[in-house]
Design a protein around this motif. Structure first.
Motif, PDB file in Angstrom:
ATOM      1  N   VAL A   1      19.597  -0.907  27.538  1.00  0.00           N
ATOM      2  CA  VAL A   1      20.876  -0.358  28.001  1.00  0.00           C
ATOM      3  C   VAL A   1      20.629   0.832  28.916  1.00  0.00           C
TER       4      VAL A   1
ATOM      5  N   ASP B   1      18.649  -0.157  22.846  1.00  0.00           N
ATOM      6  CA  ASP B   1      19.015   1.078  23.548  1.00  0.00           C
ATOM      7  C   ASP B   1      18.174   1.313  24.798  1.00  0.00           C
TER       8      ASP B   1
ATOM      9  N   GLU C   1      28.494  -3.082  28.933  1.00  0.00           N
ATOM     10  CA  GLU C   1      29.599  -3.063  27.967  1.00  0.00           C
ATOM     11  C   GLU C   1      29.410  -4.124  26.896  1.00  0.00           C
TER      12      GLU C   1
ATOM     13  N   GLN D   1      26.609  -3.123  24.492  1.00  0.00           N
ATOM     14  CA  GLN D   1      26.972  -2.028  23.596  1.00  0.00           C
ATOM     15  C   GLN D   1      27.904  -2.488  22.479  1.00  0.00           C
ATOM     16  N   ARG D   2      28.599  -3.584  22.677  1.00  0.00           N
ATOM     17  CA  ARG D   2      29.472  -4.127  21.623  1.00  0.00           C
ATOM     18  C   ARG D   2      28.702  -4.988  20.633  1.00  0.00           C
TER      19      ARG D   2
ATOM     20  N   VAL E   1      21.843  -3.503  19.300  1.00  0.00           N
ATOM     21  CA  VAL E   1      21.665  -3.319  20.740  1.00  0.00           C
ATOM     22  C   VAL E   1      20.313  -2.671  21.044  1.00  0.00           C
TER      23      VAL E   1
ATOM     24  N   LYS F   1      21.685   1.173  32.825  1.00  0.00           N
ATOM     25  CA  LYS F   1      22.511   2.294  33.291  1.00  0.00           C
ATOM     26  C   LYS F   1      21.844   3.015  34.466  1.00  0.00           C
TER      27      LYS F   1
END
Length: 57
Positions: free
Chosen positions: A35, A32, A22, A25-26, A30, A39
């Motif tokens: 991330v 990717d 989270e 992503q803010r 970022v 995940k």
């Protein structure tokens, strides 16, 4: 390590990864790929938790 303590550790790791994802992503710019990797780790942990809690006792 008992099953319940192992589950607690997995749940802590899952929550920690959720927070990191989270936060990333803010953030502007970022990564990717990172991330997506986090995940996938979260999903593996979630599946492990499900596997351990769904097994017959």
């Amino acid at each position: 390590m008992s099953l319940s303590s192992h589950l607690q550790e997995l749940k802590k790791k899952h929550q920690s990864l959720s927070s990191v994802v989270e936060e990333m992503q803010r953030s502007p710019g970022v990564d990717d790929l990172r991330v997506a990797e986090l995940k996938k780790q979260k999903l593996r942990i979630k599946e492990e938790i499900a596997r351990l809690t769904d097994r017959p006792q």
